[in-house]
Write a protein that holds these residues in place. Sequence first.
Motif, PDB file in Angstrom:
ATOM      1  N   SER A 265       0.826  -1.208   0.000  1.00 35.78           N
ATOM      2  CA  SER A 265       0.000   0.000   0.000  1.00 35.78           C
ATOM      3  C   SER A 265       0.858   1.255   0.000  1.00 35.78           C
ATOM      4  N   PHE A 266       1.647   1.435  -1.060  1.00 35.72           N
ATOM      5  CA  PHE A 266       2.519   2.597  -1.135  1.00 35.72           C
ATOM      6  C   PHE A 266       1.941   3.632  -2.106  1.00 35.72           C
ATOM      7  N   LYS A 267       2.481   4.856  -2.006  1.00 34.75           N
ATOM      8  CA  LYS A 267       2.154   5.909  -2.961  1.00 34.75           C
ATOM      9  C   LYS A 267       3.442   6.344  -3.625  1.00 34.75           C
ATOM     10  N   LEU A 268       3.361   6.605  -4.932  1.00 31.00           N
ATOM     11  CA  LEU A 268       4.572   6.919  -5.679  1.00 31.00           C
ATOM     12  C   LEU A 268       5.252   8.174  -5.161  1.00 31.00           C
ATOM     13  N   ASP A 269       4.477   9.204  -4.804  1.00 32.10           N
ATOM     14  CA  ASP A 269       5.116  10.432  -4.317  1.00 32.10           C
ATOM     15  C   ASP A 269       5.869  10.194  -3.014  1.00 32.10           C
ATOM     16  N   GLU A 270       5.302   9.358  -2.126  1.00 30.10           N
ATOM     17  CA  GLU A 270       5.981   9.048  -0.875  1.00 30.10           C
ATOM     18  C   GLU A 270       7.247   8.228  -1.128  1.00 30.10           C
ATOM     19  N   LEU A 271       7.184   7.306  -2.089  1.00 28.01           N
ATOM     20  CA  LEU A 271       8.358   6.504  -2.443  1.00 28.01           C
ATOM     21  C   LEU A 271       9.460   7.403  -3.000  1.00 28.01           C
ATOM     22  N   LEU A 272       9.096   8.347  -3.846  1.00 24.44           N
ATOM     23  CA  LEU A 272      10.087   9.250  -4.430  1.00 24.44           C
ATOM     24  C   LEU A 272      10.725  10.136  -3.356  1.00 24.44           C
ATOM     25  N   LYS A 273       9.924  10.627  -2.430  1.00 21.01           N
ATOM     26  CA  LYS A 273      10.477  11.455  -1.345  1.00 21.01           C
ATOM     27  C   LYS A 273      11.434  10.641  -0.482  1.00 21.01           C
ATOM     28  N   LYS A 274      11.104   9.383  -0.285  1.00 19.38           N
ATOM     29  CA  LYS A 274      11.989   8.529   0.497  1.00 19.38           C
ATOM     30  C   LYS A 274      13.325   8.341  -0.235  1.00 19.38           C
ATOM     31  N   MET A 275      13.266   8.126  -1.540  1.00 14.81           N
ATOM     32  CA  MET A 275      14.490   7.946  -2.318  1.00 14.81           C
ATOM     33  C   MET A 275      15.322   9.231  -2.335  1.00 14.81           C
ATOM     34  N   LEU A 276      14.666  10.373  -2.523  1.00 19.71           N
ATOM     35  CA  LEU A 276      15.396  11.649  -2.535  1.00 19.71           C
ATOM     36  C   LEU A 276      15.992  11.953  -1.173  1.00 19.71           C
ATOM     37  N   GLY A 277      15.281  11.576  -0.111  1.00 18.73           N
ATOM     38  CA  GLY A 277      15.817  11.760   1.232  1.00 18.73           C
ATOM     39  C   GLY A 277      17.114  11.005   1.435  1.00 18.73           C
ATOM     40  N   LYS A 278      17.209   9.809   0.863  1.00 20.30           N
ATOM     41  CA  LYS A 278      18.436   9.020   0.975  1.00 20.30           C
ATOM     42  C   LYS A 278      19.554   9.605   0.112  1.00 20.30           C
ATOM     43  N   LEU A 279      19.190  10.499  -0.803  1.00 25.04           N
ATOM     44  CA  LEU A 279      20.187  11.205  -1.611  1.00 25.04           C
ATOM     45  C   LEU A 279      20.499  12.583  -1.026  1.00 25.04           C
ATOM     46  N   ASN A 280      20.159  12.754   0.265  1.00 19.78           N
ATOM     47  CA  ASN A 280      20.460  13.976   1.025  1.00 19.78           C
ATOM     48  C   ASN A 280      19.718  15.208   0.516  1.00 19.78           C
ATOM     49  N   VAL A 281      18.532  15.005  -0.060  1.00 21.67           N
ATOM     50  CA  VAL A 281      17.690  16.132  -0.448  1.00 21.67           C
ATOM     51  C   VAL A 281      16.892  16.565   0.775  1.00 21.67           C
ATOM     52  N   GLU A 282      16.923  17.858   1.090  1.00 19.66           N
ATOM     53  CA  GLU A 282      16.227  18.367   2.264  1.00 19.66           C
ATOM     54  C   GLU A 282      14.721  18.178   2.138  1.00 19.66           C
ATOM     55  N   GLU A 283      14.107  17.785   3.249  1.00 17.12           N
ATOM     56  CA  GLU A 283      12.667  17.552   3.251  1.00 17.12           C
ATOM     57  C   GLU A 283      11.896  18.807   2.859  1.00 17.12           C
TER      58      GLU A 283
END
Length: 952
Positions: A265-283
């Motif tokens: 039960s995932f959402k694509l936008d949440e998955l993308l934010k999680k991936m960007l967070g691991k790339l040190n993108v500020e929330e």
Amino acid sequence: MHDGLKYCFSINNIDRLLTDCRSHLPSSIFFFLQALYSFREMADAVVSVLLDNLLSILVTEGRQLLEFDDQFEETKEELQYMQSYLKEADQVKRRDMNEILKRVMSNLRELVYDAEDVIADCQLLFLKKHEGCAPNFTSYWFPTHLKSRHQLGKRLRNINQGVRKVKKNMKSYLQTAPRQPGKDEDGGNMGMTYPILMHEAEMVGLEDDSTKIINWILEADGPSMAIGIAGMGGIGKTTLAQKICDSGRVKDSFRYSLFVTVSQSFKLDELLKKMLGKLNVEEGSMRGKDVRDLLERLKAKLDDKYLIVLDDVWETDKNGWWESLESALPKVSGSYVIVTTRNEEVAKSMGAAGRHIHYPQTLSKEDSWSLFSKVAFARNGGKCAKPDLVEVGKEIVVRCRGLPLAIKVVGGMMFMKGDSIHEWRRISEHLKEELEISKKDEPVISCLELSYEELPTHLKPCFLCFAMFPEDFEIYVDDMVNWWIGEGFVWGKNGKTAFEIGEECLSELFNRFLILGVEKDHFERSYVRCKMHDMVRDMVIRIARDESFFVRLDCGGSPAFREQSRRLGIVGNTAVESIRNSPTKLRTLVGMGIQSIEMIASLKAKQCEVRWLRVLSLSLSDWNLDLGVVCSDWLSGIGSLHHLVYLNIQRSSALISLPDAIGNLRNLRILRLWNCPNLKRLPVSITTLEKLTAIQIELCSLECMPEGLGKLSNLERLGWFSPVNKNGSGISELKSLTKLRELRMGIKSVEEIEEGEWHVLSMLQYLQILRLDFGGISVERDGVVRKIEGELSPPLKSLRELYLIYWPGERTPAWLSPTSLPNLQFLLIWRGRIREMGPRFWDSESGVWKVEVLVLQCLYELEAEWQRMRRVTPSLRLLKVYNCPKLKSFPFDVTKYTLEEEKWRREEEDSGAAKEEGRRGGKRRRYVFSFFIFNHLLHSLHTTFFGLNAIT
């Protein structure tokens, strides 16, 4: 205060406690208490803990319940008659799925809830009638209180009628069962308070699998491609993928390495934010961005060779998510996507060729036993110290059929059982019965169900709380402990605080592999966040629903509410109508990622109905300013929640101050405010909350604490404190907080510290954790150093954990010495002007450091020599260094600018030395973290009659 309050309610001391209480309680209430306790031993998870709490209340409130003597006598007789049925009822309910018995047990649970609510209302009434003065027992019976007394009596009579009905129904479906000895409720004594912390990638039997896939990755030379890992649940797909990512060979081959869980039960936008967070993108830079913007951002960030693991993928055609995500993955040569899934067709649809799909196999007998031994015999380095356990242990392992998850869960269960051959044989037979009854091909489910059944009673409701959260939700462990305290699932005892007991409960669940660690703390001895394996989550949700433990609302629709549900979880953009129709007897309300103004408005309207609410936790989503304004308005009416124990507000950018009405929350024990960046002040009324034990504030903009902080004499955790001399609390207020265990203090100006005031810290002799942040000081740094660098006298003997942040001096302070901090175990120094460790740090004549873990971060000017550091810290077992280029002769390269910490572990050094010497029969040293041993005891609830000093 009677002597009974000095003891905790447990199997070992209940007789003594009741004997102490008999002298001052009416005989019928005394016998009623005896009946309650024996009844508790037969009840289900939630009822058992509630009965413990009810028992403690009744003992301390007995003098206020004289009027209801006859009704307690009647209830006592009914419960004594029923108790022989309850054990059998619980077993039949679970195994035979008997719907009638489920209903009967549900009714029984409601009766206990209602009884506790009656007592809570009695306490509140008593407190209101004696506002501002010492309790006068006789005033409770004034004619003006007759209406309330009548209502309480009527509710108790209804409870007795319900008990009689439950007894009648239970008798109709069960034969009287002989009383069975309960399992060891103190099994937690065998455990460790810090988790074993066995990293997933350290499991056995994966070497060939990981080597195979690593070779696929490193030997290929061409465009990016996909690799699949496919297999049944619990076979170790995630563990294998994590081991591959953690391989040094793999890390050195990719600039970017991302591991993200997809789940059902995932959402694509949440998955993308999680991936960007691991790339040190500020929330903050991702707020308000749509999927297209996030995809473009991801594509721009992946400008070099990458490895991405998409864990637990169930389908690819859901809203075309994979097609969208794949479009944002650059075709960089040598890049890979690893997919773990239960369905090989999913891996193929994501581009994995058949020859690049790996199918993990079950473990061999040897590897199964090795994995089991690592867990079950962790105290002895994975070696069985009693040969007679080996035969039984191997019988247990065979029944796990080589599935790693089943082996770990059963191993964790046996770890908690210790070396009792009787218990091992009982578990072996019980597991055999479970497999026969369930008739399932997969033993994982049977192992999980048995592990739950074997949990100590106090842990079951704690474990069920995890059912509230969405799939793959990462849970902060402090939030869980706060919740448990709020509901009364854990209490302080034997000199330990409720927070420490809660941490022990978490550690036991970690050690049983029922929850999984996500992020370790700075010192790598525990976890900051956790989550659940999807199969464990499926089980806990089923059990929680059977027991009407909770209802969760999400975007998937409106569930069928049960009036018995006492806990409500709200996720995302829930339908407003669902909130309006939710139960009114809620004890816990948890909002996660609240997104709409209408939803907050509905909660505000609901607020007046949920009068027995104990836990309120609300987290907003995406920093919606209008939403924050409505939330702030909603809080203005919070003073009506008189039974509230835990209040948690997160992500409210519009929250500037808390309302004065918070002073009405006389039962509030824990206040948590997180990521409310515009929060400037707390009301003075907060200093009247005598029961407050924790103020946890992070990522807020408070200027100071209100004047009068010292009145909160029961405070144990002060998560934010910035001293001031005017219009707020100064350092001198701390001297009244003698129960303080944790203090986080930020120093902003030298003017806020009076001469000699710093030694107030020496009065906090129970202080265990101290965090000092001098980052707000930009001028007069030398003046700050002069005022606070002297030795602490008397020394802080209880302090075991110190964070020193932005220290303004060029030398560490004189009190950073084994004389002032004789029992310090964990030390972190981060940033600042430090050029050298002060003379007192090196002075071994004044004492020996007991520091076990040392973390040095961003100390660009610090000069120190490794061998000298080793000599003064003989207990050191872990060293972590990040960007300290002037350190000398350290066992790793400190000159390069790194994005990750360099680490040294003594166990690895000892292991390497042993290998060079051919091991010579020596054993590899294994360090297993230990904390305080967990005992199953519940402390008495403090009451208004005996006053706050009844708490120990």
